[in-house]
Motif scaffolding. Structure first.
Motif, PDB file in Angstrom:
ATOM      1  N   PHE A 337       0.831  -1.201   0.000  1.00  0.00           N
ATOM      2  CA  PHE A 337       0.000   0.000   0.000  1.00  0.00           C
ATOM      3  C   PHE A 337       0.869   1.256   0.000  1.00  0.00           C
ATOM      4  N   GLU A 338       1.876   1.283   0.862  1.00  0.00           N
ATOM      5  CA  GLU A 338       2.738   2.457   0.963  1.00  0.00           C
ATOM      6  C   GLU A 338       3.524   2.684  -0.333  1.00  0.00           C
ATOM      7  N   THR A 339       3.970   1.604  -0.952  1.00  0.00           N
ATOM      8  CA  THR A 339       4.716   1.724  -2.210  1.00  0.00           C
ATOM      9  C   THR A 339       3.832   2.308  -3.311  1.00  0.00           C
ATOM     10  N   MET A 340       2.604   1.811  -3.393  1.00  0.00           N
ATOM     11  CA  MET A 340       1.694   2.320  -4.415  1.00  0.00           C
ATOM     12  C   MET A 340       1.295   3.772  -4.147  1.00  0.00           C
ATOM     13  N   LEU A 341       1.075   4.099  -2.887  1.00  0.00           N
ATOM     14  CA  LEU A 341       0.720   5.481  -2.546  1.00  0.00           C
ATOM     15  C   LEU A 341       1.841   6.430  -2.955  1.00  0.00           C
ATOM     16  N   ALA A 342       3.078   6.043  -2.698  1.00  0.00           N
ATOM     17  CA  ALA A 342       4.212   6.879  -3.094  1.00  0.00           C
ATOM     18  C   ALA A 342       4.272   7.057  -4.606  1.00  0.00           C
ATOM     19  N   ALA A 343       4.002   5.980  -5.352  1.00  0.00           N
ATOM     20  CA  ALA A 343       4.022   6.065  -6.815  1.00  0.00           C
ATOM     21  C   ALA A 343       2.946   7.024  -7.326  1.00  0.00           C
ATOM     22  N   TRP A 344       1.757   6.949  -6.735  1.00  0.00           N
ATOM     23  CA  TRP A 344       0.670   7.839  -7.154  1.00  0.00           C
ATOM     24  C   TRP A 344       1.031   9.298  -6.862  1.00  0.00           C
ATOM     25  N   LEU A 345       1.514   9.557  -5.661  1.00  0.00           N
ATOM     26  CA  LEU A 345       1.822  10.936  -5.288  1.00  0.00           C
ATOM     27  C   LEU A 345       2.986  11.486  -6.109  1.00  0.00           C
ATOM     28  N   ASP A 346       3.970  10.648  -6.410  1.00  0.00           N
ATOM     29  CA  ASP A 346       5.078  11.090  -7.265  1.00  0.00           C
ATOM     30  C   ASP A 346       4.566  11.487  -8.648  1.00  0.00           C
ATOM     31  N   ASP A 347       3.641  10.687  -9.180  1.00  0.00           N
ATOM     32  CA  ASP A 347       3.093  10.976 -10.510  1.00  0.00           C
ATOM     33  C   ASP A 347       2.314  12.281 -10.511  1.00  0.00           C
ATOM     34  N   PHE A 348       1.442  12.461  -9.530  1.00  0.00           N
ATOM     35  CA  PHE A 348       0.657  13.697  -9.466  1.00  0.00           C
ATOM     36  C   PHE A 348       1.569  14.920  -9.302  1.00  0.00           C
ATOM     37  N   GLU A 349       2.575  14.795  -8.444  1.00  0.00           N
ATOM     38  CA  GLU A 349       3.475  15.931  -8.204  1.00  0.00           C
ATOM     39  C   GLU A 349       4.270  16.273  -9.463  1.00  0.00           C
ATOM     40  N   ALA A 350       4.733  15.248 -10.170  1.00  0.00           N
ATOM     41  CA  ALA A 350       5.541  15.492 -11.364  1.00  0.00           C
ATOM     42  C   ALA A 350       4.741  16.202 -12.455  1.00  0.00           C
ATOM     43  N   ARG A 351       3.439  15.942 -12.490  1.00  0.00           N
ATOM     44  CA  ARG A 351       2.613  16.537 -13.541  1.00  0.00           C
ATOM     45  C   ARG A 351       1.805  17.729 -13.056  1.00  0.00           C
ATOM     46  N   GLY A 352       2.016  18.139 -11.819  1.00  0.00           N
ATOM     47  CA  GLY A 352       1.359  19.335 -11.306  1.00  0.00           C
ATOM     48  C   GLY A 352      -0.118  19.165 -11.031  1.00  0.00           C
ATOM     49  N   VAL A 353      -0.558  17.939 -10.737  1.00  0.00           N
ATOM     50  CA  VAL A 353      -1.976  17.683 -10.504  1.00  0.00           C
ATOM     51  C   VAL A 353      -2.302  18.016  -9.051  1.00  0.00           C
ATOM     52  N   ARG A 354      -3.259  18.925  -8.872  1.00  0.00           N
ATOM     53  CA  ARG A 354      -3.635  19.369  -7.535  1.00  0.00           C
ATOM     54  C   ARG A 354      -4.928  18.721  -7.034  1.00  0.00           C
ATOM     55  N   GLU A 355      -5.836  18.401  -7.960  1.00  0.00           N
ATOM     56  CA  GLU A 355      -7.090  17.743  -7.618  1.00  0.00           C
ATOM     57  C   GLU A 355      -7.532  16.897  -8.809  1.00  0.00           C
ATOM     58  N   VAL A 356      -8.495  16.001  -8.545  1.00  0.00           N
ATOM     59  CA  VAL A 356      -9.084  15.194  -9.605  1.00  0.00           C
ATOM     60  C   VAL A 356     -10.600  15.319  -9.499  1.00  0.00           C
ATOM     61  N   GLY A 357     -11.225  15.682 -10.612  1.00  0.00           N
ATOM     62  CA  GLY A 357     -12.679  15.786 -10.650  1.00  0.00           C
ATOM     63  C   GLY A 357     -13.300  14.516 -11.195  1.00  0.00           C
ATOM     64  N   PHE A 358     -14.522  14.246 -10.756  1.00  0.00           N
ATOM     65  CA  PHE A 358     -15.307  13.119 -11.272  1.00  0.00           C
ATOM     66  C   PHE A 358     -16.684  13.610 -11.658  1.00  0.00           C
ATOM     67  N   GLY A 359     -17.206  13.080 -12.744  1.00  0.00           N
ATOM     68  CA  GLY A 359     -18.555  13.483 -13.106  1.00  0.00           C
ATOM     69  C   GLY A 359     -19.070  12.815 -14.355  1.00  0.00           C
ATOM     70  N   TYR A 360     -20.129  13.437 -14.895  1.00  0.00           N
ATOM     71  CA  TYR A 360     -20.868  12.906 -16.026  1.00  0.00           C
ATOM     72  C   TYR A 360     -20.659  13.811 -17.229  1.00  0.00           C
ATOM     73  N   ILE A 361     -20.452  13.207 -18.377  1.00  0.00           N
ATOM     74  CA  ILE A 361     -20.287  13.953 -19.617  1.00  0.00           C
ATOM     75  C   ILE A 361     -21.370  13.508 -20.595  1.00  0.00           C
ATOM     76  N   LEU A 362     -22.144  14.469 -21.079  1.00  0.00           N
ATOM     77  CA  LEU A 362     -23.135  14.214 -22.127  1.00  0.00           C
ATOM     78  C   LEU A 362     -22.747  15.050 -23.336  1.00  0.00           C
ATOM     79  N   LEU A 363     -22.559  14.390 -24.470  1.00  0.00           N
ATOM     80  CA  LEU A 363     -22.185  15.051 -25.712  1.00  0.00           C
ATOM     81  C   LEU A 363     -23.271  14.799 -26.753  1.00  0.00           C
ATOM     82  N   ARG A 364     -23.476  15.771 -27.628  1.00  0.00           N
ATOM     83  CA  ARG A 364     -24.429  15.601 -28.718  1.00  0.00           C
ATOM     84  C   ARG A 364     -23.831  16.172 -29.996  1.00  0.00           C
ATOM     85  N   ARG A 365     -23.855  15.382 -31.059  1.00  0.00           N
ATOM     86  CA  ARG A 365     -23.365  15.898 -32.333  1.00  0.00           C
ATOM     87  C   ARG A 365     -24.353  16.937 -32.834  1.00  0.00           C
TER      88      ARG A 365
END
Length: 515
Positions: A337-365
């Motif tokens: 768990f600790e190893t994976m948590l470190a990998a996730w946080l390293d990735d977010f920090e390297a790419r400047g990710v501060r938050e992650v949003g979740f939601g619904y997307i509806l598209l219409r042509r």
């Protein structure tokens, strides 16, 4: 991986499940409310204890396929009289060993309610972390979870000639789509997922679902659909050996690129006026707003798209990483768990990710000459389990299209009705004669609460299908002793918003929806 399902054996298994009364209601009655709630928390032991106390067919099947417990050969033979143990083995559902029958998959009842009525499916999938210890295998095929139920509820309950289920998993979205369409195509990169999709269609006697293997839109190049639905592998996962790449949730791309690819690629696979609906994650990178990021994806589509994007939640990198590490069955406090948590946080920090949003997307042509819809919003708070969101979305699209085609003068001539689920709440300071806050509350849909002023509250209250909007506003202006033209200019844009959100509806019906 389960073998290719045999339709005749699947029908025999369905006969056994039906004969035993293998339904959600029967299972809840078997082990009781407290044990059922414990299952929701990932604790199967209380239900196992209750199910072991009886030798009825439904209890045997529950122990085997719902709770993942071995049963005696004699018990399995008594419950599987049509498919037989041998047939269940050939379907890849069980394994025989020394007089014991061990489950290889889960089969759980899944209730549904839509515009056509209520029913229940049997959904087969790999055995999940609630009944098996330890991390999941990377090729795990997920059963019905919260996200898949959300998307099933969001699907527009309007007819569609052809539907694409992109990333079908166990096939729950295909089953839901088939209720509104005679022609459903299910795609997935996982052959195991497609076999479960085929098995679940056979178990539930549903035809008309074509399955194709491949990534994203590759299997349907050159094809167009009236509807696309997708619960894609949208989880943002760091690339590297320390983090498992689960097929059901990890699309193999960096960050939120997979959701970006689906958004940008959906339009060319839609007929004009066709709808795509998907769930997704999007990143907040440094100072960039996540919804603005999604807006840029939509603007980059090679065909013009309407869009309605609803952000339901945002998580910081730590909480996000912990959620998905636990989801894979890795327990907090372990070295893994600790190893994976470190990998996730390293990735977010390297790419400047501060938050992650979740939601619904509806598209219409977008069709030529149609009013544009570009709506990006955040909707917080709980939504009731019986909220008919699919119908709410369909009605909101119809209302938007109708009001957007009306000039202000035409809207002033329209006759409106307040929706039946709308209530009003007034809040007073102690001793005050006038309310300090007036709220309109929506019982259905997204359960919105809007603070309104006395003029708009009066207009909504008077919208009973009798007088046109303009005459009502003139009467309210006279009552409030304000300029009627100024009040009309102030209220009409807000009336359009109330129509879009379902607080108000047009009286006298409307044309058939393009959606």
């Amino acid at each position: 991986m389960i073998p290719e399902p045999d339709p005749a054996l699947a029908r025999s298994l369905a006969d056994d499940l039906a004969a035993a009364g293998y339904t959600g209601a029967r299972l809840r009655a078997l082990w009781g409310v407290a044990a059922d709630e414990a299952i929701g928390r990932g604790r199967a032991l209380p239900a196992r204890r209750e199910a072991a106390a009886t030798d009825s067919a439904v209890a045997i099947l529950a122990r085997l396929f719902f709770l993942g417990s071995p049963v005696r050969e004699s018990e399995a033979s008594a419950a599987l009289t049509n498919v037989t143990i041998d047939g269940a083995e050939r379907l890849g559902l069980v394994r025989m060993s020394s007089g014991s029958v061990t489950p290889s998959v889960m089969i759980r009842p899944q209730a549904y309610v839509d515009e056509h009525g209520a029913g229940e499916w049997w959904i087969a999938s790999d055995i999940d972390e609630s009944v098996r210890p330890g991390p999941l295998p990377e090729d795990h095929v997920l059963g019905v979870g919260g996200a898949s139920l959300t998307l099933a509820g969001l699907q527009l309950p309007t007819s569609a000639a052809r539907v694409l289920d992109l990333g079908s998993g166990c096939g729950i979205q295909s089953l839901r789509a088939r209720r509104d369409s005679p022609d459903v195509t299910a795609t997935d990169i996982s052959e195991a997922a497609l076999r479960f999709t085929r098995l679940n269609a056979q178990l539930n006697a549903v035809d008309g679902i074509r399955t194709l293997r491949g990534s994203l839109f590759d299997p349907v190049q050159g094809e167009v659909f009236d509807r696309i639905v997708s619960n894609p592998p949208f989880v943002i996962t760091p690339r590297g050996a320390d983090v498992p790449a689960y097929e059901y949730r990890d699309g193999g791309l960096t960050g939120d690129a997979l959701v970006c690819h689906i958004v940008m690629g959906a339009g060319v696979h839609l007929v004009p006026g066709g709808i795509a609906q998907l769930l997704g994650n999007w990143e907040y990178v440094d100072g960039e707003d996540g919804l603005h990021r999604v807006r840029d994806w939509i603007a980059a589509s090679p065909v013009p798209l309407d869009a309605w994007v609803i952000e339901r939640d945002r998580m910081d990198p730590i909480a996000y990483a912990e959620l998905w590490i636990r989801d894979g069955g890795t327990v907090p406090g372990t070295d893994e768990f600790e190893t994976m948590l470190a990998a996730w946080l390293d990735d977010f920090e390297a790419r400047g990710v501060r938050e992650v949003g979740f939601g619904y997307i509806l598209l219409r042509r977008r069709t030529e000459g149609s009013p544009a819809l570009l709506r990006f919003e955040r909707v917080e708070g709980a939504i009731g389990p019986n909220a008919a969101l699919g119908m709410h979305l369909a009605e909101s699209l119809r209302a938007h299209d109708r009001q957007a085609r009306l000039s202000d003068a035409e809207l002033a001539e329209a006759v409106l009705l307040v929706a039946g689920d709308v209530t009003e709440a007034r809040h007073y300071l102690p001793g005050a004669e006038d309310p300090s806050v007036i709220e309109l509350r929506q019982g259905g849909g997204f359960g919105r609460t809007l603070a309104v002023d006395p003029a708009l509250a009066a207009l909504v209250g008077a919208s009973d299908g009798d007088l046109p909007v303009g005459r009502l506003i003139a009467a309210i202006a006279e009552l409030l002793e304000v300029d009627p033209d100024a009040l009309l200019s102030d209220l009409l844009p807000r009336v359009r918003g109330l129509l879009d959100d379902g607080f108000l509806t047009f009286a006298g019906g409307e044309a058939s929806p393009s959606a």
